[in-house]
Structure formats: structure tokens, C-alpha cells
Design an enzyme around this catalytic site. Structure first.
Site, PDB file in Angstrom:
ATOM      1  N   LYS A   1      58.931  69.504-132.210  1.00  0.00           N
ATOM      2  CA  LYS A   1      57.988  68.470-132.644  1.00  0.00           C
ATOM      3  C   LYS A   1      57.062  68.972-133.753  1.00  0.00           C
ATOM      4  O   LYS A   1      56.554  68.178-134.538  1.00  0.00           O
ATOM      5  CB  LYS A   1      57.234  67.939-131.441  1.00  0.00           C
TER       6      LYS A   1
HETATM    7  C1  LIG Z   1      60.482  65.835-127.002  1.00  0.00           C
HETATM    8  C2  LIG Z   1      61.524  66.749-126.518  1.00  0.00           C
HETATM    9  C3  LIG Z   1      62.836  66.324-126.303  1.00  0.00           C
HETATM   10  C4  LIG Z   1      63.251  64.875-126.467  1.00  0.00           C
HETATM   11  O1  LIG Z   1      63.226  64.506-127.816  1.00  0.00           O
HETATM   12  P1  LIG Z   1      63.361  62.972-128.225  1.00  0.00           P
HETATM   13  O2  LIG Z   1      63.076  62.954-129.682  1.00  0.00           O
HETATM   14  O3  LIG Z   1      62.298  62.249-127.450  1.00  0.00           O
HETATM   15  O4  LIG Z   1      64.709  62.538-127.874  1.00  0.00           O
HETATM   16  C5  LIG Z   1      63.768  67.258-125.918  1.00  0.00           C
HETATM   17  N1  LIG Z   1      63.426  68.555-125.715  1.00  0.00           N
HETATM   18  C6  LIG Z   1      62.173  68.998-125.892  1.00  0.00           C
HETATM   19  C7  LIG Z   1      61.873  70.414-125.628  1.00  0.00           C
HETATM   20  C8  LIG Z   1      61.176  68.115-126.304  1.00  0.00           C
HETATM   21  O5  LIG Z   1      59.938  68.568-126.490  1.00  0.00           O
END
Ligand SMILES: *Cc1c(COP(=O)(O)O)cnc(C)c1O
Length: 465
Positions: A112
């Protein structure tokens, strides 16, 4: 570039508007009016261009007409300069032609950061140009919260409120949020699940008075700016693996469908893709959809991969919009029926559009633990539970031996030390920048799953007045 809502109930808007508001006023999600095409050959060869340069190139057509257009490279260059790996998003070979795309080298150790480190400064520039301020409200299943806080802390034009489901995120994840001391950051532990948190945020946004008075802004994965920032690492991967000619398979551990949809975005602008594997844990609404063609909500069960403990994958709506030939009335109808009955059925034609490029796969907690142990034994690598789901799901579908398979490693193993230790016997270390995390003091409030209480709290504490 102009943007339209998947539900067709609001006028077209500019990138700046999309960036500031996140969710469209009709409850839909913004998508570009037209898909731009990028000539991968013009970006340059892998090794000769920096990640920040690739990012500026990919983002450019999407921000055309924005105040940030002329400052794009400055923004991406600054955003990625502090990442812990010189490649920013390194590809690591696990086995012949099987790759891990490591997206945990940012400040909060999940993928993210790759979006939010760019979105924070973009927002600040747009707000400054307008003399405006925003209240950012975010629901987090664990990783978005800290990434959003790191991206927005200390920026005066923003107050940021993070709603996390109480006791349903790891201690590391909680501490990464609650130990940040900036005075524009507010953490709320909600008595409920991630979906409750997400519904509270949606509730705030659907109240026009609240939305306008607080100048609400969302930086969840529904925010288009995040999607395009994430599409960059699919482009950079394709450059390494021999694109634009050579396709690859991408296996993506999925919750809100943001990351894998970013892959689809990269595909639409020019990245060759054989198919995407949509990996889920026991919260398998997407896998069940792929099996049946029916999207049916069910209760959320807590798992070892909490960022995927989701039963409503919001960004899937963007794919539906494409699958239905951009018919917003149909999409709006499906979403209404999902809101009312917790279910919608995808028509055959739209379903086969989706099936041409996406395959679903689930892995439960036992499978995840076994996978983490086997991967450690085979390769000496510790992987986090989400990444383990991705790796196993990626191996479910056979491809030509020459076809590269890429699993998106979405988090650093040290974010989930308990799961990693119980699988492998090894406790993964936090990187040096976070080694004193458990000595820092925490600040947060616990509030009930009640929209009025949350609204009052935001009104009375926000700093962006
Ligand atoms: C947010 C997240 C996901 C899921 O990602 P999406 O974009 O919501 O599909 C998967 N793994 C981790 C470690 C995350 O932080």
C-alpha cells in the site's frame, strides 16, 4: 483526462476531483472516460530507467490537465527515494520462471505504500493550489491505515481518521498506526469487522451534509489515484520480464480487488497478461463467484491473512463496468440488488468477459501454514501469510514452462510474526527503522459500530478547520 462513475449518476469530473473525493456521489467508483495506451518501448529498458521514471510515465496520461501534471516526476522521485531496496519493487526468483514481486520495501512494509506515498503529496499539492483542506476517513483491515498515516502525517491541509476493526489486526499493524504522534492523525478501534468499518465510511460519504461540511476524502483502494499508482509495478515487472511482447501470469492475494484491478489497468494501457489469479483465504466470496457466477455476501471469518478478511470486494465493480460494456445503469442495478439482498448474478456475456482474464482460487489457514513452511524449506525465504496464499494459488494453474509466473508479495513477513513463527519456527525481524516499535507508546480511542458516535467524534476532534 475526465472520469465517469461506474453508476452513471454524476457528471464527468477531472483527476483532481477524483483524487479529492475518492467515492463518487452516486455511490459508484470513478474510472477514466477512455483508456489511454502507453507504448512500453518508449518508457525505456529495465535497468536503464528508475522506478520513479516508470511511475511518472505511467501516471502522466491519467493526470492530464491536473495541477500536478508538471510536477509528476518530482513527486514520484521523492516518494520512492526512501524505499528500502534500490529497485523499489524488486523481482526475486523463487524457482525457475517463478517470481516474487516484493512490494514491502516502503515505510510501512506493505504494497500500500507504493500507492499512498504518491497519493499523499499529490493531495497536498492539489489542496494547496485550491487553498482547501480535507478530512480523510479510512477503513483499514490492517495495512492501509499505517500506509495512509505515513503518507499524510504532518500535512496541515489534512486531518486523517483511521477506523480499524478492534482486535482483528496484528499488534505490529496496530502499533504502526497508533504510535505515530502527528497531531493530524486519529486512530479509532471500532467494535466490529472490517466490513463494518468500511460501511461506516460509506455511511459518512453518503450523507451529503457531512460530506460537504467535513470536506470528506477517501484514500481507500476505491480512490482511482491509488489504482494507477499500483499499476506502475505491473509495468515495471513487464519491462524486466521482456514485455511488451512477453505476457506473464500474475497471482494476486486479494481483498478489496484493488491490487488485481490495478493489474487490469496496467493490462488495458499496454502490459501483456496471460491471466490473473485472484487468491482468497476462507473469506472466499470471489472464489465462489468464479465458481458460480453469483456474488453472494457471507459472514467474515478471521484468518491468518487479515487484510483479505473481506466479503465485499469494492473494486470488482470497476471490472463489472467493463464486463457490461460500460453500461452504468446495469452496474447500478446490480449494486442496488447487492445492497438489498446481499447478492447479484452476473450475466453470461459479462461473466465470460471476466473469465477470459481472471481465475479464482482459495486457500484456508491450514494450507497457508503448510505453504509458508514448505516455501521456507524449499527456498529459505520467509513469506507473509497473504503472499503464501498468492504463491500457492499461482501454482494451481498449469502454464507453458516458458511462461513467467509472478506472485505479488504484498507484505513483509515481520508484519505477521506470529503466523510466520508458527509455520516455520522462525520469528521474522522487523527492519531497523521499526525495531523499537514495541517500546513506543500508543494513542487511540475505542468506539462502537455506530455512525452517529463516529460522526460526532470526527466533528469534535478534526484539526483541518
Ligand atoms: C490490502 C492487502 C491485501 C488486499 O489487497 P486488495 O487491493 O484489497 O485486494 C493483500 N495483502 C496485504 C498484505 C494487504 O495489505
Amino acid at each position: 483526462m475526465r472520469y465517469v462513475s461506474t453508476r452513471g449518476g454524476v457528471p464527468k469530473v477531472s483527476f483532481d476531483e477524483v483524487l479529492l473525493t475518492g467515492l463518487a456521489g452516486d455511490g459508484g467508483l470513478y474510472v477514466p472516460e477512455k483508456w489511454p495506451k502507453i507504448d512500453l518501448k518508449k518508457i525505456g529498458r529495465s535497468g536503464e530507467v528508475s522506478y520513479a521514471e516508470v511511475a511518472a510515465h505511467v501516471l502522466k496520461p491519467f493526470v492530464k490537465g491536473s495541477v500536478i501534471e508538471s510536477e509528476l516526476f518530482e513527486i514520484t522521485d521523492t516518494a520512492y527515494s526512501g524505499f528500502g531496496d534500490p529497485a523499489v519493487a524488486p523481482l526475486v526468483e523463487l524457482a525457475p520462471n517463478e517470481w516474487l514481486l516484493e512490494l514491502f520495501h516502503g515505510p510501512t512494509l506493505s504494497f500500500k505504500d507504493y500507492a499512498l506515498q504518491v497519493v499523499g503529496p499529490m493531495l497536498e499539492r492539489v489542496l494547496t493550489a485550491r487553498g482547501a483542506s480535507v478530512t480523510i476517513v479510512v477503513a483499514t483491515s490492517g495495512d492501509t491505515g499505517s500506509a495512509a498515516i505515513e503518507a499524510c502525517k504532518g500535512r496541515d491541509a489534512m486531518s486523517i481518521f483511521i477506523l480499524h476493526p478492534k482486535n482483528r489486526i496484528s499488534d505490529v499493524q496496530r502499533r504502526q498506526m497508533t504510535t505515530v504522534t502527528a497531531n493530524n492523525v486519529f486512530n479509532i478501534a471500532v467494535d466490529g469487522t472490517f466490513d463494518d468499518c468500511q460501511n461506516l465510511v460509506k455511511g459518512l460519504f453518503s450523507n451529503k451534509r457531512v460530506r460537504d461540511e467535513l470536506q470528506l476524502s477517501a484514500v481507500n483502494s476505491i480512490n482511482w489515484a491509488r489504482i494507477i499508482a499500483q499499476s506502475v509495478y505491473y509495468v515495471s515487472t513487464s519491462l524486466v520480464l521482456g514485455g511488451p511482447e512477453k505476457p506473464a501470469v500474475y497471482s494476486v492475494p486479494t481483498g478489496n480487488f484493488g491490487n488485481v484491478y490495478a493489474g487490469y489497468t496496467a493490462h488495458r494501457i499496454g502490459v501483456p497478461v496471460e491471466f490473473f489469479v485472484v487468491g482468497s483465504n476462507s473469506n472466499d466470496i470471489l472464489t465462489r463467484y468464479f465458481e458460480t457466477g453469483v456474488m453472494t455476501a457471507a459472514d467474515v471469518v478471521p484468518t491468518l491473512s487479515p487484510a483479505m478478511d473481506i466479503q465485499i470486494s469494492s473494486n470488482f465493480e470497476r471490472l463489472l463496468f467493463e464486463a457490461y460494456g460500460r453500461n452504468s445503469a446495469t452496474v447500478a442495478g446490480l449494486m442496488t440488488s447487492f445492497g438489498k439482498d446481499g447478492q447479484y448474478i452476473v450475466a453470461d456475456e459479462a461473466r465470460s468477459f471476466i473469465d477470459r482474464l481472471f481465475l479464482g482460487c482459495r486457500l484456508d489457514d491450514n494450507g497457508t501454514l503448510t505453504a509458508m513452511r514448505r516455501i521456507y524449506e524449499e527456498t529459505g525465504k520467509l513469506v507473509d501469510p497473504h503472499t503464501a496464499v498468492g504463491i500457492v494459488c499461482g501454482r494451481q494453474f498449469s502454464v507453458q514452462p516458458t511462461m513467467p509466473r509472478v506472485t505479488i508479495a504484498t507484505a513483509h513477513p515481520a508484519k505477521f510474526p506470529d503466523a510466520v513463527k508458527s509455520a516455520t519456527g522462525v520469528k521474522p525481524d522487523l527492519p531497523d527503522t521499526l525495531s523499537d516499535l514495541f517500546e513506543r507508546s500508543e494513542t487511540y480511542v475505542c468506539l462502537p459500530n455506530d455512525i452517529d458516535v463516529i460522526t460526532d467524534y470526527i466533528y469534535s476532534t478534526r484539526t483541518n478547520l
